[in-house]
Design an enzyme around this catalytic site. Structure first.
Site, short mmCIF file in Angstrom:
data_model
loop_
_atom_site.label_atom_id
_atom_site.label_comp_id
_atom_site.label_asym_id
_atom_site.label_seq_id
_atom_site.Cartn_x
_atom_site.Cartn_y
_atom_site.Cartn_z
N HIS A 89 0.85 -1.20 0.00
CA HIS A 89 0.00 0.00 0.00
C HIS A 89 0.88 1.25 0.00
O HIS A 89 1.92 1.28 0.65
CB HIS A 89 -0.92 -0.01 1.23
CG HIS A 89 -2.01 1.01 1.12
ND1 HIS A 89 -1.78 2.35 1.38
CD2 HIS A 89 -3.30 0.91 0.74
CE1 HIS A 89 -2.91 3.01 1.17
NE2 HIS A 89 -3.85 2.16 0.78
N GLU A 91 -4.13 1.74 -7.70
CA GLU A 91 -4.58 2.78 -6.78
C GLU A 91 -3.68 4.01 -6.93
O GLU A 91 -2.61 4.09 -6.31
CB GLU A 91 -4.54 2.26 -5.34
CG GLU A 91 -5.04 3.29 -4.36
CD GLU A 91 -5.42 2.68 -3.01
OE1 GLU A 91 -6.61 2.43 -2.80
OE2 GLU A 91 -4.53 2.46 -2.19
P1 PGA Z 1 -9.91 5.55 0.14
O1 PGA Z 1 -8.65 4.63 0.50
O2 PGA Z 1 -11.00 4.66 -0.36
O3 PGA Z 1 -10.24 6.21 1.44
O4 PGA Z 1 -9.46 6.52 -0.90
C1 PGA Z 1 -8.29 3.57 -0.32
C2 PGA Z 1 -6.99 3.01 0.19
O5 PGA Z 1 -6.04 3.78 0.42
O6 PGA Z 1 -6.87 1.81 0.37
#
Ligand code: PGA
Length: 252
Positions: free
Chosen positions: A89, A165
């Site tokens: 992450h 992401e």
């Molecule tokens: P968010 O976070 O949905 O609050 O943007 C996603 C994540 O960082 O896993």
């Protein structure tokens, strides 16, 4: 549910009672609930159908244990019913200075010991400001480093999910709170799938993360190429997350 929903609670909630309440609200097939380590057992006991995920794991897995202060092993997680783990992450890469090499070691060990891995990749705002080709180039290099050696893990590759992401799209912390446009996210996701398909495995699962809410999830899932979502902030509000589950379960 056709799509995968991963609830990343990050360093929340603040009490066991709230963790159990949230877990019960999230308890659907196709959902992976990822609480902090301290609530894993309590959440496991509260879940009937959803899967349990951890937010990190260490890359060594000596049994019965080893001299690694502060770390938690794959065996420890599996013993309490954890089936999935988030690896790489962006918040860990940034705050814990987790390198691609560390991500790769965690990923390979987790897969080798049959944990399902949710790998996160994505570019920063400054890269994205240069345009989608720059973002593609960044993600391509990041993936190549994170996945070194995984071709030797052929049978376990079905257990790997890649989350695109973009860091800037996260709702809090390092993000701006603005989700990626679904048409851009799907372009990146198609690109990632193409990158993975040939050298690694035939049907890579690729999902999206970054400010997913009940207001945008239907639009995101209009694209069949986006096979699920990693949800942070919105997974911490029971009613909101239930709505997301309801909308997702209607996706054909
Ligand atoms: P968010 O976070 O949905 O609050 O943007 C996603 C994540 O960082 O896993």
């Amino acid at each position: 549910m056709k799509k995968l929903l991963v609830a990343n609670w990050k360093m929340n909630p603040s009490s066991e009672a709230e963790a159990v309440r949230l877990a019960k609200a999230s308890d659907e097939r196709g959902v992976v609930v990822c609480p902090p380590f301290t609530f894993l057992s309590q959440v496991k006991n509260a879940l009937k159908t959803a899967d349990l995920g951890a937010q990190d794991v260490f890359w060594e897995n000596p049994i019965p244990g080893g001299a690694f202060t502060g770390e938690v092993s794959i065996s420890m997680l599996k013993k309490i019913g954890v089936s999935h783990v988030i690896i790489g992450h962006s918040e860990r890469r940034k705050h814990l200075i987790e390198s691609d090499e560390m991500v790769n070691k965690k990923l390979r060990t987790a897969l080798a010991f049959d944990l399902k891995v949710i790998l996160c990749v994505g570019e920063s705002l400054s890269v994205r400001k240069e345009g989608i080709p720059a973002a593609k180039s960044f993600v391509k290099k990041q993936l190549a480093r994170d996945l070194v050696g995984i071709e030797n893990l052929k049978t376990q590759l079905k257990n790997l999910v890649v989350t695109y992401e973009p860091i800037w799209a996260i709702s809090a912390g390092l993000g701006t709170g603005h989700p990626d446009k679904p048409e851009d996210a799907v372009e990146m996701i198609k690109f990632i799938r193409e990158l993975l398909t040939k050298p690694y495995w035939p049907n890579p699962k690729v999902i999206y993360g970054g400010s997913v809410t009940s207001s945008n999830v239907a639009r995101i899932f209009e694209y069949h190429e986006i096979e699920g979502a990693l949800v942070g902030g919105a997974s911490l509000k029971a009613e909101e997350f239930k709505k997301i589950i309801r909308i997702t379960s209607q996706v054909k």
